[in-house]
Motif scaffolding. Structure first.
Motif, PDB file in Angstrom:
ATOM      1  N   GLY A 206      10.721   6.286  11.421  1.00 48.11           N
ATOM      2  CA  GLY A 206       9.477   5.618  11.087  1.00 48.11           C
ATOM      3  C   GLY A 206       8.619   6.306  10.041  1.00 48.11           C
ATOM      4  O   GLY A 206       8.600   7.528   9.914  1.00 48.11           O
ATOM      5  N   SER A 207       7.922   5.469   9.262  1.00 48.17           N
ATOM      6  CA  SER A 207       6.959   5.903   8.260  1.00 48.17           C
ATOM      7  C   SER A 207       5.745   5.001   8.340  1.00 48.17           C
ATOM      8  O   SER A 207       5.770   3.948   9.004  1.00 48.17           O
ATOM      9  CB  SER A 207       7.571   5.838   6.849  1.00 48.17           C
ATOM     10  N   LEU A 208       4.697   5.398   7.654  1.00 50.87           N
ATOM     11  CA  LEU A 208       3.464   4.621   7.605  1.00 50.87           C
ATOM     12  C   LEU A 208       3.133   4.265   6.163  1.00 50.87           C
ATOM     13  O   LEU A 208       3.327   5.080   5.256  1.00 50.87           O
ATOM     14  CB  LEU A 208       2.296   5.418   8.190  1.00 50.87           C
ATOM     15  N   LEU A 209       2.646   3.055   5.958  1.00 46.98           N
ATOM     16  CA  LEU A 209       2.046   2.676   4.680  1.00 46.98           C
ATOM     17  C   LEU A 209       0.563   2.451   4.961  1.00 46.98           C
ATOM     18  O   LEU A 209       0.209   1.710   5.890  1.00 46.98           O
ATOM     19  CB  LEU A 209       2.685   1.404   4.124  1.00 46.98           C
ATOM     20  N   VAL A 210      -0.277   3.100   4.175  1.00 47.62           N
ATOM     21  CA  VAL A 210      -1.714   3.116   4.455  1.00 47.62           C
ATOM     22  C   VAL A 210      -2.466   2.625   3.219  1.00 47.62           C
ATOM     23  O   VAL A 210      -2.105   2.969   2.077  1.00 47.62           O
ATOM     24  CB  VAL A 210      -2.178   4.546   4.829  1.00 47.62           C
ATOM     25  N   GLY A 211      -3.507   1.816   3.430  1.00 48.70           N
ATOM     26  CA  GLY A 211      -4.311   1.319   2.313  1.00 48.70           C
ATOM     27  C   GLY A 211      -5.470   0.479   2.813  1.00 48.70           C
ATOM     28  O   GLY A 211      -5.912   0.624   3.956  1.00 48.70           O
ATOM     29  N   THR A 212      -5.940  -0.436   1.961  1.00 48.98           N
ATOM     30  CA  THR A 212      -7.021  -1.327   2.372  1.00 48.98           C
ATOM     31  C   THR A 212      -6.494  -2.358   3.366  1.00 48.98           C
ATOM     32  O   THR A 212      -5.282  -2.596   3.460  1.00 48.98           O
ATOM     33  CB  THR A 212      -7.622  -2.073   1.164  1.00 48.98           C
ATOM     34  N   GLU A 213      -7.408  -2.995   4.073  1.00 49.06           N
ATOM     35  CA  GLU A 213      -6.995  -4.017   5.045  1.00 49.06           C
ATOM     36  C   GLU A 213      -6.285  -5.170   4.351  1.00 49.06           C
ATOM     37  O   GLU A 213      -5.263  -5.668   4.829  1.00 49.06           O
ATOM     38  CB  GLU A 213      -8.213  -4.518   5.808  1.00 49.06           C
ATOM     39  N   GLU A 214      -6.806  -5.585   3.190  1.00 42.85           N
ATOM     40  CA  GLU A 214      -6.183  -6.686   2.449  1.00 42.85           C
ATOM     41  C   GLU A 214      -4.776  -6.304   1.999  1.00 42.85           C
ATOM     42  O   GLU A 214      -3.827  -7.098   2.108  1.00 42.85           O
ATOM     43  CB  GLU A 214      -7.047  -7.029   1.230  1.00 42.85           C
ATOM     44  N   PHE A 215      -4.621  -5.101   1.510  1.00 43.76           N
ATOM     45  CA  PHE A 215      -3.326  -4.620   1.039  1.00 43.76           C
ATOM     46  C   PHE A 215      -2.313  -4.570   2.178  1.00 43.76           C
ATOM     47  O   PHE A 215      -1.170  -5.038   2.045  1.00 43.76           O
ATOM     48  CB  PHE A 215      -3.512  -3.218   0.420  1.00 43.76           C
ATOM     49  N   ILE A 216      -2.708  -4.043   3.315  1.00 48.72           N
ATOM     50  CA  ILE A 216      -1.792  -3.907   4.456  1.00 48.72           C
ATOM     51  C   ILE A 216      -1.447  -5.268   5.052  1.00 48.72           C
ATOM     52  O   ILE A 216      -0.301  -5.500   5.473  1.00 48.72           O
ATOM     53  CB  ILE A 216      -2.388  -2.964   5.514  1.00 48.72           C
ATOM     54  N   ASN A 217      -2.401  -6.189   5.085  1.00 51.46           N
ATOM     55  CA  ASN A 217      -2.097  -7.543   5.582  1.00 51.46           C
ATOM     56  C   ASN A 217      -1.019  -8.209   4.728  1.00 51.46           C
ATOM     57  O   ASN A 217      -0.121  -8.887   5.246  1.00 51.46           O
ATOM     58  CB  ASN A 217      -3.365  -8.394   5.593  1.00 51.46           C
ATOM     59  N   SER A 218      -1.102  -7.999   3.419  1.00 51.85           N
ATOM     60  CA  SER A 218      -0.084  -8.551   2.523  1.00 51.85           C
ATOM     61  C   SER A 218       1.255  -7.836   2.725  1.00 51.85           C
ATOM     62  O   SER A 218       2.317  -8.468   2.778  1.00 51.85           O
ATOM     63  CB  SER A 218      -0.546  -8.406   1.072  1.00 51.85           C
ATOM     64  N   ALA A 219       1.214  -6.518   2.869  1.00 55.89           N
ATOM     65  CA  ALA A 219       2.432  -5.736   3.079  1.00 55.89           C
ATOM     66  C   ALA A 219       3.134  -6.144   4.377  1.00 55.89           C
ATOM     67  O   ALA A 219       4.368  -6.119   4.461  1.00 55.89           O
ATOM     68  CB  ALA A 219       2.094  -4.245   3.105  1.00 55.89           C
TER      69      ALA A 219
END
Length: 335
Positions: A206-219
């Motif tokens: 496992g890994s994490l991708l971290v950013g803005t809420e809008e960015f993560i919702n799209s990811a």
């Protein structure tokens, strides 16, 4: 066997195994796995960003960042020897339709004047420069650290040109520990970061991708597209939570052990270009026979090292003790 090929060989300890067995789980595709949700909430806060998403691998995390930030036909700038360019099976081009403009750097850092020159002007013939990707620490440079001052300088260029700045932070904790700073400080001016939990931190996956809420919702939607919806993912998230909490506290030991290996190698006349900054040591053995003999000698004595041609890599991690390190140093001295 002492495993020095990579810190991906770490094995979950008993504390992690108990947590995995006892984890509360749900369906993460429906956002209903409580352990995954807890991990993502803690991770966002930990790195000073709005949101985070748990993904199966660092390669997927980087690809999700490109898919989310870029459009097909765009271009990203990355250092020539970076993992995203050399070791992710051209996924950025094949799956995201985005090309990489690789710039040869120094110790993993693209010189600022080269970076400015690589940003495309508005021209009908050119792709749009949509992202800059930095790797911290930089694997192919012997685990070199990108200092906070350099990252902030690149962030200023990215902001001025409306370009997304992404950090491949597979070993971001090693970079933070080496500089004696909070990871938040390294990331406060970046748009997104991928953090690997299954290397030096010791989680099994496992890994994490971290950013803005809008960015993560799209990811999140792209993660589903790539087959990364893992359902009862909380068993893995339970181990990841422990890795995030306990792993960084002991990374300095890995750095010290790796430094001992590098110092022994620098003393040998049969090695060249020994590079070591954190938990990665790279070196070159110019004589073909000696290179082959060294790998065979180490394996015969219970040590696995990574060899590609005449180039070698040794990586320390929490399954490599100080006593193991002393044994390897002794073997190097006796070869």
């Amino acid at each position: 066997m002492i495993e020095l090929r990579s810190d991906t060989f770490t094995v979950a300890d008993e504390k992690m195994r108990r947590a995995m067995a006892q984890a509360q789980v749900g369906d993460d595709v429906y956002n209903e796995d409580p352990t995954v949700n807890n991990l993502q909430k803690i991770a966002g806060e930990f790195f000073g960003k709005e949101s985070a998403i748990f993904v199966p691998s660092g390669t997927m995390g980087n690809l999700l960042a490109v898919l989310t930030a870029c459009q097909r036909g765009d271009e990203i700038i990355a250092e020539y020897n970076s993992h995203i360019f050399q070791y992710e099976v051209a996924g950025v081009s094949a799956l995201a339709g985005v090309q990489i403009n690789p710039i040869k750097g120094i110790d993993g850092k693209i010189p600022i004047d080269y970076l400015n020159g690589a940003i495309r002007d508005e021209n009908i013939h050119f792709p749009t420069t949509r992202m800059i990707c930095l790797e911290n620490t930089h694997n192919m440079s012997g685990g070199k650290v990108l200092e906070v001052e350099y990252i902030n300088a690149v962030a200023g260029i990215a902001k001025k040109n409306n370009i997304h700045l992404h950090i491949d932070g597979a070993r971001i904790f090693n970079a933070a520990v080496a500089q004696g700073i909070d990871p938040k400080k390294l990331l406060e001016n970046v748009d997104s970061v991928m953090v690997c939990l299954s290397k030096g931190l010791g989680a099994p996956m496992g890994s994490l991708l971290v950013g803005t809420e809008e960015f993560i919702n799209s990811a999140r939607k792209y993660r589903k597209m790539l087959g990364g919806g893992m359902r009862q993912w909380g068993h893995a998230a339970a181990a990841a939570l422990i890795a995030l909490e306990d792993g960084p506290k002991r990374l300095h030991e890995d750095h010290e052990n790796c430094k001992a290996l590098a110092e022994a190698l620098k003393e040998k006349k049969w090695t060249e270009d020994v590079q070591q900054s954190t938990n990665i040591c790279r070196f070159f053995v110019p004589d073909n026979n000696q290179a082959d003999n060294f790998q065979e000698y180490m394996l015969k004595n219970g040590v696995r090292v990574q060899k590609a041609g005449n180039s070698f890599r040794m990586v320390t991690h929490f399954n490599v003790s100080q006593e193991d390190t002393k044994k390897v140093v002794e073997l190097i001295n006796n070869f």
